[in-house]
Design an enzyme around this catalytic site. Sequence first.
Site, PDB file in Angstrom:
ATOM      1  CD  GLU A   1      51.790 -21.350 -44.062  1.00 18.40           C
ATOM      2  OE1 GLU A   1      51.708 -22.312 -43.313  1.00 18.40           O
ATOM      3  OE2 GLU A   1      52.017 -20.182 -43.658  1.00 18.40           O
TER       4      GLU A   1
ATOM      5  CB  SER B   1      55.063 -21.188 -33.653  1.00 12.75           C
ATOM      6  OG  SER B   1      54.233 -20.938 -34.750  1.00 12.75           O
TER       7      SER B   1
ATOM      8  CB  SER C   1      43.844 -18.609 -36.206  1.00 14.73           C
ATOM      9  OG  SER C   1      43.672 -17.210 -36.042  1.00 14.73           O
ATOM     10  CG  ASN C   2      39.396 -20.286 -39.801  1.00 16.40           C
ATOM     11  OD1 ASN C   2      40.420 -20.450 -40.482  1.00 16.40           O
ATOM     12  ND2 ASN C   2      38.375 -21.117 -39.843  1.00 16.40           N
ATOM     13  CD  GLU C   3      39.662 -17.243 -34.474  1.00 14.94           C
ATOM     14  OE1 GLU C   3      40.724 -17.877 -34.623  1.00 14.94           O
ATOM     15  OE2 GLU C   3      38.552 -17.821 -34.446  1.00 14.94           O
TER      16      GLU C   3
ATOM     17  CD  GLN D   1      56.645 -22.971 -40.394  1.00 15.93           C
ATOM     18  OE1 GLN D   1      55.754 -23.803 -40.270  1.00 15.93           O
ATOM     19  NE2 GLN D   1      56.439 -21.776 -40.922  1.00 15.93           N
ATOM     20  N   GLY D   2      60.794 -23.622 -37.869  1.00 12.94           N
ATOM     21  CA  GLY D   2      61.031 -23.067 -36.544  1.00 12.94           C
ATOM     22  C   GLY D   2      60.633 -21.604 -36.478  1.00 12.94           C
TER      23      GLY D   2
END
Lengths: 392, 392, 381, 381
Positions: free
Chosen positions: B244, B129, B375-377, B126-127
Amino acid sequence: MRLQLSDEDVAFRKEMREFFTTQIPQDIRDTVAARRELTKDQIVRSMQAMNAAGIAVPNWPVEWGGKDWTPLQRHIWHEEMQLAGVMPPLAFNASMVGPVIATFGSQEIKERFLPKTANLDIWWSQGFSEPDAGSDLASLRTTAVREGDEYVVNGQKTWTTLGQYGDWIFTLVRTDPAAKKQAGISFLLIDMTSPGLTVRPIELIDGGHEVNEVFFDNVRVPVSNLVGEENKGWDYAKFLLGNERVGVAPVGSTKRTLAQAKEYAKTAGPGGTSLLEDPLFAAEIAELENDLLALELTALRVVAHSADGKPHPASSVLKLQGTVLQQAVTELWVDLVGPDALATGAGEGSDVPALARTATPNYLNYRKASIYGGSNEVQRQIIAGTILGLRG
Amino acid sequence: MRLQLSDEDVAFRKEMREFFTTQIPQDIRDTVAARRELTKDQIVRSMQAMNAAGIAVPNWPVEWGGKDWTPLQRHIWHEEMQLAGVMPPLAFNASMVGPVIATFGSQEIKERFLPKTANLDIWWSQGFSEPDAGSDLASLRTTAVREGDEYVVNGQKTWTTLGQYGDWIFTLVRTDPAAKKQAGISFLLIDMTSPGLTVRPIELIDGGHEVNEVFFDNVRVPVSNLVGEENKGWDYAKFLLGNERVGVAPVGSTKRTLAQAKEYAKTAGPGGTSLLEDPLFAAEIAELENDLLALELTALRVVAHSADGKPHPASSVLKLQGTVLQQAVTELWVDLVGPDALATGAGEGSDVPALARTATPNYLNYRKASIYGGSNEVQRQIIAGTILGLRG
Amino acid sequence: MDFTLDSEQTALRDAVRGLLSKAYDSSETRRQVTKTDPGWDEKTWSRLAEMGALGLPFAEEDGGFGAGPVEVSIVAEEIGRVIAPEPYVEAVVLAGGLVAAAGTPEQRAEIIGALAEGSLVPAFAHTEPGARYSEDARGVTATASGDGWTLTGVKEPVLGGGRADLLVVSASIDGGTGLFLVQPDATGLTRTSYTTFDGGRAAHIAFAGTPATPLGEAGADQSAAITASIAAAQIAYGHEAIGAMATALEETTAYLKTRKQFGVPLMTFQALTFRAADMYVSLELARSTVTWATLVLLDGGDTVDALEAASRAKLQVSKAGRHIGKEAIQLHGGIGMTAEYSVGHYMSRLTAIDHALGDGRHHLAALSATLDDHGIVDPLP
Amino acid sequence: MDFTLDSEQTALRDAVRGLLSKAYDSSETRRQVTKTDPGWDEKTWSRLAEMGALGLPFAEEDGGFGAGPVEVSIVAEEIGRVIAPEPYVEAVVLAGGLVAAAGTPEQRAEIIGALAEGSLVPAFAHTEPGARYSEDARGVTATASGDGWTLTGVKEPVLGGGRADLLVVSASIDGGTGLFLVQPDATGLTRTSYTTFDGGRAAHIAFAGTPATPLGEAGADQSAAITASIAAAQIAYGHEAIGAMATALEETTAYLKTRKQFGVPLMTFQALTFRAADMYVSLELARSTVTWATLVLLDGGDTVDALEAASRAKLQVSKAGRHIGKEAIQLHGGIGMTAEYSVGHYMSRLTAIDHALGDGRHHLAALSATLDDHGIVDPLP
């Protein structure tokens, strides 16, 4: 580095312990131990006993009844009082308006008010918060318009704790409507018997009457009741709120309440067995004790470092964690009393112990601790911004 | 309302359980049970076994190997796999690039890639980030400039999980530098053997090599490797990220790991005694089991409501709480193994059980769970904004 | 595996919601009702009866409507949404449930019919001073005397015990715990009612040689019926709590959207909105567990399953209720502390539910004790 | 009651900080050092010796510098600030402390002088497979044979056991637990060293009739010395953890200030800054308890007080270390997971300290067991 108190401080502690455990009327300490509300009369008698001994307002200038104590001695005084189940001198008098008058007031206003304030001959109420302001204190809207030798005050204050007992109220009022937010605010003392001033009780969720709304409808206040300079009230308020935060962690009273809970637990299990044998209760109590120790030691560190009068940056930790633990112990009490927690209204003839009946009202009431006097969100903001330099 | 599965689903569950516990090579399931990393070969063999049985890519269109399963059946498939200690089909292939190609790709590109993707003959990386982007994916800076029939790609991707095994990489690249943030992005497939493409490992805090940086230095990519339309890549990425999140709670594997911890605890006390007799451990495990049950039931509710293809709003709860519990169980493991937790590098001849040695690396490694994949945030932001309507 | 309401169930929910949202249209209305005895509104109770809500869990031959735990859960959740003070769980699920489980056909016909009509409100007198959450009865002893029985001892706090038309009393008998029907005006019975912190009522009830009628077979150990009815009531309380938590969260999010501070709405402050998100997580996790527990009851598996499901539900509700109750007040700030505003009452009610029939810690201990009986927890039968 | 360093102590702190911040000027330097055996830097160890840091806690007549627990705490905290891998607590406080407490004058003179000079690095071989945090030794047995003693059994994991020049070994003897000095090349001793997750080293050490010299009086029960030295080491570990937590928080706040996302610095997001504030609270509370525990040691009260203080410190450090370690990574996001960046190593080291000599849960259990011995906890003697 040294663990022990100095001999002088050991002697001081002994003196304080003796005073608070013998010179404050027993009925007052019993009421605190029963986790019930003190009456107005009890609060007055308690503070007057302290004032008679010259220890009601140690943080004031010596000429007005203060003591030249070290910060550690002030801490010991405060801790011993709480451990003995004695209510601290009424904060509105001793920690709030008294220091402001002593620091910023004219000689005339000092003489008029300070002695009676120290002796609780005047019961002061606080008139800062307003509806729709919350933590944003400076957005206040109560106005004081000068007419000759008087201000005409209009507006509303709220969250006035124990305002039902108040003789006088110290207020922040807007004297210059054109000035921006923090400017244009003055610090004005108002006789609560003035025409146009009314107090309305606010019932809290535990059923108690502890806070009030105060309405001002063309209340006329002599200009001589102004503390310091007009439009400088915000500075005085900041000074006052700074005082309020020092020594604000209720360590001693929480320790006392926790020790009491532990004692209660010893026979609170089914059939009078000890809940300390229940490993989850035991672990929770042990952890609370350890957390309280950490808090107390942090308070001592802060005390040791605030000798120059400036509050230690960690003092926000005290308010924040102090209320966290205070609330945790009230919750522990409810868990310990179990189904008896429901029996709040039980009276004579009930088989539910008196301490079980007060558990939930205290639990509910102490939700306030993390809201009033600078909410825990405000404390986190201060820590993040002032201590850590994280500015959004 | 009904508790039971339908007879059909019961049969389906039985079939899946039998398949995963008998048809996936034992060495692979043993490695998972030992809480060790799978090799590339094991991951490939595992997915190929599933593909041979036609159940590697059930979420794809039927003509490309998908299954017309209900959401509940997909959930059962996924749970049984995890309970059996079988790694799900490589997400980059099965859940990410496969569905994007199947949905947005041309017939030619589907034929070129989908069969090999389903069988893990191509290992996809996967590219997405980039450094300095973090959760702000759309701020990507890798460019693809069209020259004739080729794009020339320059830039850098990071956090490319298992990129060291990658044959191809699907990327988001900026094809229109003038367009604002989300516009001007395309979805491009790149052969990882292309000149100018290099992979650099990033070591993680547990000492493992799991993620990589991928550098593009004038990498030439045929225009025929573009998926869908130029500058529409952000839409495809959103589609992919939506996929996802569905079924993203790792309930089955966490349940398995917790059950394994409980078994381990039975002889992990001093002298081989049971740590389940330790009331604090017992309470912690019981609470984790209960929390996992709540999560699993929430996943079932979400599954039941996502029949129309739209993700249930509560699916963010699954990712958030799923990682909280996943991490809590890895922490429990470290606590259970106690001082043996230090012996991570122990080999032959060590008296420390193998499961004790992997406890801390797993604990450290799984800190990633609350960071990667939204993220959880970000999950809290989604819950606050999308579900509760709280928009800052 | 299906967590959705069918159309009849949806209609029931809408009807109950309509009735209760009219009856308790504001925090002030509820306060007026809870201020005067019996702490709830007889008219609302009658309307619930007219709607059929009070007879839902009971067999038609007993005078009920032959519905089941799902329908009960729907009513309980609506009760919770407005924290209606009517004793639905206490009178219908718990006291009524005991009569249905243990009563003779005659007792069932007599009592359940009247309960379903709203003309008889029973209470279960079980909790004893100092006994915490014990399910047996040691503080009240039943003695056979002649052709009748008498009770001696004390029950407290008995929820709704002051207003009850009929008391179902647990008492120690030879070989276990019996159940008895006692008339509130029976000889040697004194009851003192008082308020509870959530606006409800509880009573101290003393029996001194008070005549009592065995519920069901005389002298039979009714422990199993008690345990099962308590489990059903624990689960129903869970639904009541879910309703209360949902409203507390709604009120909190509404407040964050509308209330301004420092010139901007509170929802501008991410630290607050993230906490609201966490409240949502707690609520949904608890909702899943409680709903599942109701389906376990519906599935009619063995009692062990139902008890375990009830403990699981009560534990999750305890955690969620404390979290949501506290945060609802904190995120409101000072106004959340006032009795005029609603969230404080929601926290009070959640606290009361938590400590009725076993709090989270109690149920966690129960689950810890059976940890070794299973490898993994599988929600499906 | 005084929590401040005097000028000599401040000078010590500055000197150690200067030395260590030069030796470990980046995460990469530390990684290079920990990659090769023995996992720490002999030169840095020598410099610490030159500075006098290694002899601080020992009496001058034994070859030490006659300082005390406060000076040890200063060094430990600086070790923690850069998570220097040198075995300060393990070799000086624990192994050295045992020699000082239990050794004969000759043993003390021989070993402590060399330890203070940096020429001898001892390790305490105590932990046994499957024994968890027991303070006795059952897995290694000591037998008197002729005029000497032999040991048989296994110790693992022994921190620093692979590099150690001398092993202090606990072993079961008649009537308790004895301590023995063992040369690493002694007959029948095999040791296998391996890495630990925090970059350190531990060893499996097997004794098979291995000759050993009693530390102190032959055949004496040394349980008290073991317990006391472990308590001192627990407290010193607490200071090491405080140093590590302080740096982890500093790195996190620096990151929140500089790192931009969505076009603004991360510190714009209040949900993140509030969590940093909570980290500060945890750090300061732990710092207070650990410092107090050192003062209890300094005060030289009875062992019971020191053990309790050590448990209190370790519990607080366990909670704070987990909280701060996890949050430091989470607030960094992905980069916090990488070995190139520092915060992950801080979390690793905090985790290692937590599980060495008893984790928080272990110490909480110890404190729970003595709950009834006191009414309130009073920090002052």
